[in-house]
Scaffold this active site. Sequence first.
Site, mmCIF file in Angstrom:
data_model
loop_
_atom_site.group_PDB
_atom_site.id
_atom_site.type_symbol
_atom_site.label_atom_id
_atom_site.label_comp_id
_atom_site.label_asym_id
_atom_site.label_seq_id
_atom_site.Cartn_x
_atom_site.Cartn_y
_atom_site.Cartn_z
ATOM 1 N N VAL A 1 0.850 -1.253 0.246
ATOM 2 C CA VAL A 1 0.025 0.105 0.153
ATOM 3 C C VAL A 1 0.900 1.197 0.022
ATOM 4 O O VAL A 1 1.776 1.145 0.797
ATOM 5 C CB VAL A 1 -0.968 0.188 1.274
ATOM 6 C CG1 VAL A 1 -1.840 1.162 1.102
ATOM 7 C CG2 VAL A 1 -1.797 -1.234 1.320
ATOM 8 N N CYS A 2 0.448 2.135 -0.643
ATOM 9 C CA CYS A 2 1.226 3.347 -0.732
ATOM 10 C C CYS A 2 2.752 3.251 -0.971
ATOM 11 O O CYS A 2 3.338 2.645 -1.857
ATOM 12 C CB CYS A 2 0.835 4.216 0.403
ATOM 13 S SG CYS A 2 1.325 6.159 0.475
ATOM 14 N N THR A 3 3.614 4.112 0.044
ATOM 15 C CA THR A 3 5.078 3.933 -0.205
ATOM 16 C C THR A 3 5.585 2.573 0.304
ATOM 17 O O THR A 3 6.827 2.511 0.214
ATOM 18 C CB THR A 3 5.660 5.170 0.600
ATOM 19 O OG1 THR A 3 5.183 5.010 1.705
ATOM 20 C CG2 THR A 3 5.281 6.377 -0.059
#
Length: 199
Positions: free
Chosen positions: A109-111
Site C-alpha cells: 500500500v502506498c510507499t
Amino acid sequence: MSTQGPLRVGVLVFDGAEELDVVGPWEVLASWAAHSALRPEVLTFSLDGGGVRCAKGLSIVPDTSAAAVGPLHVLVYPGGRGTRTLMADEEHLAWVRHMRATTPLLASVCTGALVYAAAGVLAGRPATTHWASLDALVEADPSVLVDTEARFVDDGDVVTSAGVSAGIDMALHLVARLESAETARGVRRGIQYDPAPPV
C-alpha cells in the site's frame, strides 16, 4: 496458492506506518475472514513482535513477530514515513527478498512499494504508489514500470496500490482474487464502503 493449509494473510506493522494503510486493508480482510467459508487467518505482525507507533500516533499491538509469523499466502506491506528507514536497511531488504521467495502473493500500500523496489521485488514490473512518491519509486528502481493513474496494479504475484485509501480498493480486489467477486461485494457492503465520495 501453493502454500499448504488455510489461507494466511499477514499485515506488517512498523513504526511510522500510515494508519489507514494498515487498518484499511486489515478491516477488509478481517471482515472477509469473519464470513468466508475459506476461513482465512488474517493477522498483524511487527519485525520484533513489539508494539508500534504509526505515523500519526496510533499505537498497535501486533499478533506476533516476523520470526514467529510462519508461512503466509499473502503479505501486505503498508506505507508511511517509516518506509524511508526500512528501504535503506539491508537486513530488512534481505528479509523482504526472503518473503518474496516464500510467499505466493506480495501486496503493498502506498510507499510500501518503495521498500519492495529497494529490495528488487519490482524490477521490470508495473507498479504504483502514492502520487507524491512516484518519483521516489523511480529513484528506488528505474526499471519499475510506474503506473501514474491506477488505484492498484495487479501483476500476478505482486500487487501494489496507490496511496492510503487505495489500499481498501486493493484489499477488496484481493478478496475477489482469493475467493470471488461476489464475496468482495459482500465485504464492501458489510463495511459500507463507497468508493465515490460525496465531495
